[in-house]
Design a protein around this motif. Structure first.
Motif, PDB file in Angstrom:
ATOM      1  N   PRO A   1      47.656  47.434  35.198  1.00 18.99           N
ATOM      2  CA  PRO A   1      47.328  46.077  35.643  1.00 18.99           C
ATOM      3  C   PRO A   1      47.924  45.789  37.018  1.00 18.99           C
ATOM      4  CG  PRO A   1      49.008  46.022  33.925  1.00 18.99           C
ATOM      5  CD  PRO A   1      48.498  47.430  33.988  1.00 18.99           C
ATOM      6  N   THR A   2      47.205  45.002  37.810  1.00 15.07           N
ATOM      7  CA  THR A   2      47.721  44.609  39.113  1.00 15.07           C
ATOM      8  C   THR A   2      48.986  43.791  38.934  1.00 15.07           C
ATOM      9  OG1 THR A   2      45.507  44.618  40.088  1.00 15.07           O
ATOM     10  CG2 THR A   2      47.199  43.341  41.222  1.00 15.07           C
ATOM     11  N   GLN A   3      50.052  44.203  39.619  1.00 14.40           N
ATOM     12  CA  GLN A   3      51.346  43.542  39.483  1.00 14.40           C
ATOM     13  C   GLN A   3      51.961  43.309  40.853  1.00 14.40           C
ATOM     14  OE1 GLN A   3      53.502  46.350  37.049  1.00 14.40           O
ATOM     15  NE2 GLN A   3      52.652  45.551  35.129  1.00 14.40           N
ATOM     16  N   TRP A   4      52.867  42.318  40.904  1.00 14.68           N
ATOM     17  CA  TRP A   4      53.575  42.055  42.150  1.00 14.68           C
ATOM     18  C   TRP A   4      54.999  41.607  41.857  1.00 14.68           C
ATOM     19  CZ3 TRP A   4      55.355  37.065  42.733  1.00 14.68           C
ATOM     20  CH2 TRP A   4      54.735  36.081  41.970  1.00 14.68           C
TER      21      TRP A   4
ATOM     22  N   GLU B   1      48.425  38.175  37.039  1.00 11.98           N
ATOM     23  CA  GLU B   1      47.540  37.038  37.270  1.00 11.98           C
ATOM     24  C   GLU B   1      48.272  35.726  36.995  1.00 11.98           C
ATOM     25  OE1 GLU B   1      43.123  35.390  35.867  1.00 11.98           O
ATOM     26  OE2 GLU B   1      43.863  37.336  35.166  1.00 11.98           O
ATOM     27  N   SER B   2      47.994  34.724  37.821  1.00 11.57           N
ATOM     28  CA  SER B   2      48.616  33.408  37.671  1.00 11.57           C
ATOM     29  C   SER B   2      47.616  32.403  37.116  1.00 11.57           C
ATOM     30  CB  SER B   2      49.160  32.914  39.013  1.00 11.57           C
ATOM     31  OG  SER B   2      50.187  33.771  39.487  1.00 11.57           O
ATOM     32  N   TYR B   3      48.130  31.395  36.411  1.00 10.21           N
ATOM     33  CA  TYR B   3      47.287  30.425  35.731  1.00 10.21           C
ATOM     34  C   TYR B   3      47.795  29.008  36.011  1.00 10.21           C
ATOM     35  CZ  TYR B   3      46.478  34.723  33.080  1.00 10.21           C
ATOM     36  OH  TYR B   3      46.224  36.016  32.720  1.00 10.21           O
ATOM     37  N   ALA B   4      46.873  28.059  35.964  1.00 18.04           N
ATOM     38  CA  ALA B   4      47.193  26.632  36.015  1.00 18.04           C
ATOM     39  C   ALA B   4      46.328  25.966  34.955  1.00 18.04           C
ATOM     40  CB  ALA B   4      46.932  26.048  37.400  1.00 18.04           C
ATOM     41  N   VAL B   5      46.925  25.687  33.791  1.00 22.46           N
ATOM     42  CA  VAL B   5      46.192  25.196  32.625  1.00 22.46           C
ATOM     43  C   VAL B   5      46.531  23.725  32.411  1.00 22.46           C
ATOM     44  CG1 VAL B   5      45.730  25.528  30.168  1.00 22.46           C
ATOM     45  CG2 VAL B   5      46.316  27.493  31.614  1.00 22.46           C
ATOM     46  N   THR B   6      45.519  22.909  32.209  1.00 24.63           N
ATOM     47  CA  THR B   6      45.723  21.475  32.056  1.00 24.63           C
ATOM     48  C   THR B   6      45.607  21.043  30.598  1.00 24.63           C
ATOM     49  OG1 THR B   6      43.385  21.030  32.481  1.00 24.63           O
ATOM     50  CG2 THR B   6      44.871  20.999  34.384  1.00 24.63           C
TER      51      THR B   6
ATOM     52  N   ALA C   1      47.242  21.757  26.106  1.00 23.49           N
ATOM     53  CA  ALA C   1      46.954  22.860  27.023  1.00 23.49           C
ATOM     54  C   ALA C   1      46.980  24.162  26.237  1.00 23.49           C
ATOM     55  CB  ALA C   1      47.987  22.895  28.146  1.00 23.49           C
ATOM     56  N   SER C   2      45.905  24.945  26.324  1.00 21.77           N
ATOM     57  CA  SER C   2      45.785  26.209  25.606  1.00 21.77           C
ATOM     58  C   SER C   2      46.287  27.336  26.502  1.00 21.77           C
ATOM     59  CB  SER C   2      44.334  26.449  25.198  1.00 21.77           C
ATOM     60  OG  SER C   2      44.195  27.663  24.500  1.00 21.77           O
ATOM     61  N   LEU C   3      47.365  28.017  26.075  1.00 17.83           N
ATOM     62  CA  LEU C   3      48.063  28.973  26.922  1.00 17.83           C
ATOM     63  C   LEU C   3      47.956  30.384  26.362  1.00 17.83           C
ATOM     64  CD1 LEU C   3      51.345  26.885  27.378  1.00 17.83           C
ATOM     65  CD2 LEU C   3      49.246  26.756  28.738  1.00 17.83           C
ATOM     66  N   PHE C   4      47.859  31.351  27.281  1.00 20.27           N
ATOM     67  CA  PHE C   4      47.796  32.765  26.898  1.00 20.27           C
ATOM     68  C   PHE C   4      48.108  33.597  28.132  1.00 20.27           C
ATOM     69  CE2 PHE C   4      45.665  36.853  26.418  1.00 20.27           C
ATOM     70  CZ  PHE C   4      45.984  37.208  25.117  1.00 20.27           C
ATOM     71  N   HIS C   5      48.871  34.694  27.939  1.00 24.96           N
ATOM     72  CA  HIS C   5      49.028  35.613  29.065  1.00 24.96           C
ATOM     73  C   HIS C   5      49.066  37.048  28.575  1.00 24.96           C
ATOM     74  CE1 HIS C   5      53.265  37.143  29.251  1.00 24.96           C
ATOM     75  NE2 HIS C   5      53.539  36.089  28.507  1.00 24.96           N
TER      76      HIS C   5
END
Length: 251
Positions: free
Chosen positions: A99-102, A137-142, A149-153
């Motif tokens: 996976p792309t990582q930083w 990947e970054s997320y902004a969940v409302t 807010a439904s969250l998953f990573h």
């Protein structure tokens, strides 16, 4: 996906105006950093008392080579490599190795540059990530007082969110994640949102750190690979909304 390694936005793999860049290895990138903990031995028992597990800084070395178009380009590349990220706080991005990582990195020492021929350069860039975690990947969940807010990573370890709260409530509000509650007693106005960093527990209002605004601070991270919800409830039947920002997180 092909390999792509960039440091502060500069590609260290692939073809550029300087020539052809190749990465030989990235020691420290795919290894877990050393564990650090304060051990307290049991003087009248076996082993030690249980203490939290933390991690040392992540030490990374970029080993690569460059085939330049001519000798002038080789020296230009040396200047660029010496300047890359020299003040620290820059992004090291790795694609094409899973996976792309930083990670955010600082210089650990001067680059080691060896001109093997007039247009062949070998380089070694020692780096240090004072935050040992890697991110994807970054997320902004409302969410709001009606819909959580439904969250998953997709990372491998817990991710700590930063939550922006917009509401109008003189009695504050409560955030709930994984059964844990963060109760904010400080009044909130619609014109002045709150921001709470779940990693540090810091509450900011209008960008400034405030103290004494939490009566309960039972912070929970977002666990990897499973759906979770964060809800907000406000006093006096008022309406509130949240924006939860976080990233896929790896160690």
């Amino acid at each position: 996906m092909g390999e792509l390694v960039t440091l502060d936005g500069f590609p260290l793999s692939g073809v550029t105006r300087d020539g052809i860049w190749k990465i030989n290895s990235l020691p420290g990138w795919n290894q877990r950093p050393p564990v650090k903990r304060n051990r307290e031995s049991r003087t009248s028992g076996d082993g030690s008392f249980k203490t939290p597990v933390f991690y040392e800084n992540r030490l990374i070395t970029i080993n690569g080579r460059l085939f330049t178009k001519n000798h002038d380009y080789l020296h230009q590349a040396e200047d660029m490599l010496n300047a890359l990220g020299h003040r620290g706080g820059v992004k090291l991005l790795v694609e094409g190795h899973g996976p792309t990582q930083w990670a955010t990195v600082d210089p650990r020492d001067s680059p080691d540059l060896t001109a093997v021929t007039g247009n062949f350069l070998q380089f070694q860039i020692p780096l240090e990530a004072i935050d040992p975690f890697k991110y994807g990947e970054s997320y902004a969940v409302t969410g709001n007082t009606t819909d959580a807010a439904s969250l998953f990573h997709r990372g491998t370890v817990s991710a700590w969110p930063v939550v922006t709260v917009s509401a109008s409530s003189s009695s504050g509000y409560t955030l709930t994640l994984n059964g844990r509650q963060v109760v904010v007693t400080r009044a909130i106005a619609s014109s002045s949102p709150h921001e709470i960093d779940f990693r540090t527990g810091i509450l900011r209002v209008g960008g400034s750190v405030v103290t004494g605004g939490l009566s309960t601070a039972n912070f929970s991270p977002i666990n990897p690979g499973m759906p979770q919800n964060m809800s907000i409830s406000t006093g006096s039947g008022s309406y509130g909304s949240i924006t939860v920002r976080y990233s896929d997180t790896y160690i």
